[in-house]
Design a protein around this motif. Structure first.
Motif, PDB file in Angstrom:
ATOM      1  N   VAL A  18       0.837  -1.206   0.000  1.00  0.00           N
ATOM      2  CA  VAL A  18       0.000   0.000   0.000  1.00  0.00           C
ATOM      3  C   VAL A  18       0.867   1.250   0.000  1.00  0.00           C
ATOM      4  N   MET A  19       1.912   1.244   0.813  1.00  0.00           N
ATOM      5  CA  MET A  19       2.798   2.407   0.874  1.00  0.00           C
ATOM      6  C   MET A  19       3.511   2.617  -0.458  1.00  0.00           C
ATOM      7  N   ILE A  20       3.952   1.526  -1.069  1.00  0.00           N
ATOM      8  CA  ILE A  20       4.621   1.639  -2.368  1.00  0.00           C
ATOM      9  C   ILE A  20       3.673   2.237  -3.399  1.00  0.00           C
ATOM     10  N   ALA A  21       2.432   1.731  -3.425  1.00  0.00           N
ATOM     11  CA  ALA A  21       1.451   2.248  -4.382  1.00  0.00           C
ATOM     12  C   ALA A  21       1.170   3.726  -4.146  1.00  0.00           C
ATOM     13  N   MET A  22       1.037   4.107  -2.886  1.00  0.00           N
ATOM     14  CA  MET A  22       0.741   5.505  -2.571  1.00  0.00           C
ATOM     15  C   MET A  22       1.906   6.432  -2.901  1.00  0.00           C
ATOM     16  N   SER A  23       3.113   5.898  -2.903  1.00  0.00           N
ATOM     17  CA  SER A  23       4.272   6.740  -3.216  1.00  0.00           C
ATOM     18  C   SER A  23       4.267   7.199  -4.671  1.00  0.00           C
ATOM     19  N   TYR A  24       3.549   6.479  -5.530  1.00  0.00           N
ATOM     20  CA  TYR A  24       3.484   6.853  -6.943  1.00  0.00           C
ATOM     21  C   TYR A  24       2.500   7.994  -7.187  1.00  0.00           C
ATOM     22  N   LEU A  25       1.626   8.237  -6.218  1.00  0.00           N
ATOM     23  CA  LEU A  25       0.686   9.353  -6.334  1.00  0.00           C
ATOM     24  C   LEU A  25       1.363  10.602  -5.792  1.00  0.00           C
ATOM     25  N   LYS A  26       2.061  11.293  -6.652  1.00  0.00           N
ATOM     26  CA  LYS A  26       2.868  12.415  -6.196  1.00  0.00           C
ATOM     27  C   LYS A  26       2.903  13.506  -7.239  1.00  0.00           C
ATOM     28  N   PHE A  27       3.221  14.702  -6.790  1.00  0.00           N
ATOM     29  CA  PHE A  27       3.573  15.775  -7.721  1.00  0.00           C
ATOM     30  C   PHE A  27       4.590  16.672  -7.032  1.00  0.00           C
ATOM     31  N   THR A  28       5.416  17.256  -7.851  1.00  0.00           N
ATOM     32  CA  THR A  28       6.543  18.034  -7.340  1.00  0.00           C
ATOM     33  C   THR A  28       6.204  19.513  -7.290  1.00  0.00           C
ATOM     34  N   THR A  37       3.333  13.442  -1.625  1.00  0.00           N
ATOM     35  CA  THR A  37       2.877  12.080  -1.867  1.00  0.00           C
ATOM     36  C   THR A  37       1.892  11.668  -0.782  1.00  0.00           C
ATOM     37  N   LEU A  38       1.379  10.443  -0.918  1.00  0.00           N
ATOM     38  CA  LEU A  38       0.494   9.881   0.089  1.00  0.00           C
ATOM     39  C   LEU A  38       1.222   8.902   1.010  1.00  0.00           C
ATOM     40  N   GLN A  39       2.549   8.939   0.988  1.00  0.00           N
ATOM     41  CA  GLN A  39       3.309   8.021   1.835  1.00  0.00           C
ATOM     42  C   GLN A  39       3.022   8.230   3.314  1.00  0.00           C
ATOM     43  N   THR A  40       2.891   9.476   3.724  1.00  0.00           N
ATOM     44  CA  THR A  40       2.634   9.727   5.142  1.00  0.00           C
ATOM     45  C   THR A  40       1.270   9.173   5.561  1.00  0.00           C
ATOM     46  N   LEU A  41       0.297   9.200   4.659  1.00  0.00           N
ATOM     47  CA  LEU A  41      -0.998   8.593   4.954  1.00  0.00           C
ATOM     48  C   LEU A  41      -0.844   7.091   5.146  1.00  0.00           C
ATOM     49  N   PRO A  71      12.487   0.065  -7.174  1.00  0.00           N
ATOM     50  CA  PRO A  71      11.880   1.405  -7.317  1.00  0.00           C
ATOM     51  C   PRO A  71      10.586   1.544  -6.528  1.00  0.00           C
ATOM     52  N   VAL A  72      10.699   1.558  -5.220  1.00  0.00           N
ATOM     53  CA  VAL A  72       9.509   1.544  -4.348  1.00  0.00           C
ATOM     54  C   VAL A  72       9.202   2.899  -3.734  1.00  0.00           C
ATOM     55  N   MET A  73      10.032   3.882  -4.012  1.00  0.00           N
ATOM     56  CA  MET A  73       9.799   5.222  -3.488  1.00  0.00           C
ATOM     57  C   MET A  73       9.397   6.139  -4.639  1.00  0.00           C
ATOM     58  N   PHE A  91      13.492   8.191   7.028  1.00  0.00           N
ATOM     59  CA  PHE A  91      13.943   7.488   8.227  1.00  0.00           C
ATOM     60  C   PHE A  91      13.169   7.902   9.477  1.00  0.00           C
ATOM     61  N   SER A  92      12.362   8.940   9.370  1.00  0.00           N
ATOM     62  CA  SER A  92      11.464   9.290  10.470  1.00  0.00           C
ATOM     63  C   SER A  92      10.183   8.471  10.438  1.00  0.00           C
ATOM     64  N   MET A  93       9.857   7.905   9.283  1.00  0.00           N
ATOM     65  CA  MET A  93       8.585   7.207   9.117  1.00  0.00           C
ATOM     66  C   MET A  93       8.447   5.958   9.988  1.00  0.00           C
ATOM     67  N   PRO A  94       9.486   5.117  10.130  1.00  0.00           N
ATOM     68  CA  PRO A  94       9.316   3.960  11.031  1.00  0.00           C
ATOM     69  C   PRO A  94       9.001   4.374  12.460  1.00  0.00           C
ATOM     70  N   PHE A  95       9.604   5.450  12.921  1.00  0.00           N
ATOM     71  CA  PHE A  95       9.324   5.932  14.281  1.00  0.00           C
ATOM     72  C   PHE A  95       7.893   6.449  14.375  1.00  0.00           C
ATOM     73  N   ALA A  96       7.420   7.093  13.307  1.00  0.00           N
ATOM     74  CA  ALA A  96       6.035   7.564  13.291  1.00  0.00           C
ATOM     75  C   ALA A  96       5.079   6.387  13.407  1.00  0.00           C
ATOM     76  N   ALA A  97       5.302   5.347  12.604  1.00  0.00           N
ATOM     77  CA  ALA A  97       4.441   4.160  12.664  1.00  0.00           C
ATOM     78  C   ALA A  97       4.522   3.496  14.036  1.00  0.00           C
ATOM     79  N   LEU A  98       5.723   3.452  14.609  1.00  0.00           N
ATOM     80  CA  LEU A  98       5.921   2.831  15.919  1.00  0.00           C
ATOM     81  C   LEU A  98       5.082   3.530  16.991  1.00  0.00           C
ATOM     82  N   PHE A  99       5.175   4.843  17.062  1.00  0.00           N
ATOM     83  CA  PHE A  99       4.475   5.580  18.112  1.00  0.00           C
ATOM     84  C   PHE A  99       2.969   5.624  17.870  1.00  0.00           C
TER      85      PHE A  99
END
Length: 203
Positions: A18-28, A37-41, A71-73, A91-99
């Protein structure tokens, strides 16, 4: 501590997808090296639906695949991504998911579930990620030499959208909990890290 379960590992792999798929929904943005992106979601959903252990594992799977060159990001991979301008966020994302997961495991479902999840998402899924992300962005991108420039490039444009993601993530997680409680992922009575395995007598 609970044993790892096949169910939890499968869900971790699914949420990595799901995270990989959401990472493709992006704009710069023209003024920032950080895409929207939707990675944070995906991180919020992983933590709140899978709990601390399996939610964190889902994010680590994606990071591991990226390190291996897949190519997952957002279509990118390799070590260059993990040391690039967005590395601090990654590298902050694993800590976010953890907490988020740690808090979610200890929540009682009631009429305030949505608001509690939204608050946890905002604190750990948004505000926790920015310090590392913005600091590394300022370090790695030439020309970002003031706090104001760093915040403009790495925080202010993304904050409104991230607040919306925290609300959306809370809404989705609360709906999932009603049909598939987090205890079923953890295979435990209380959902805590130290609780006993579920037995037929305890169901």
């Amino acid at each position: 501590m609970n044993k790892w379960t096949t169910r939890g590992l499968i869900f971790s792999a699914l949420f990595a997808g799901v995270m990989i798929a959401m990472s493709y929904l992006k704009f710069t943005l023209p003024f920032s090296a950080v895409p929207i992106t939707l990675q944070t979601l995906a991180v919020m959903l992983a933590g709140s639906i899978l709990g601390a252990r399996y939610g964190t594992l889902a994010i680590l799977i994606v990071i591991g695949l990226a390190a291996a060159g897949f190519p997952v990001m957002g279509g990118q991979g390799g070590l260059a991504v993990l040391v690039g301008p967005t590395a601090g966020y990654i590298f902050s994302m694993p800590f976010a998911a953890l907490f988020i997961g740690w808090c979610a495991q200890r929540m009682k479902q009631n009429k305030y579930t949505f608001f509690k999840l939204a608050g946890v998402n905002l604190i750990f899924g948004v505000l926790l990620v920015y310090p590392g992300g913005v600091s590394w962005l300022a370090h790695s991108v030439p020309g970002i030499d003031t706090v104001s420039k760093a915040l403009t490039a790495g925080m202010w444009p993304f904050l409104p959208g991230d607040i919306v993601k925290s609300l959306l993530g809370a809404s989705v997680a609360a709906a999932v909990w009603r049909v598939y409680p987090i205890e079923r992922i953890l295979n435990s009575d209380t959902g805590g890290w130290g609780s006993q395995e579920e037995t037929p007598a305890s169901r």
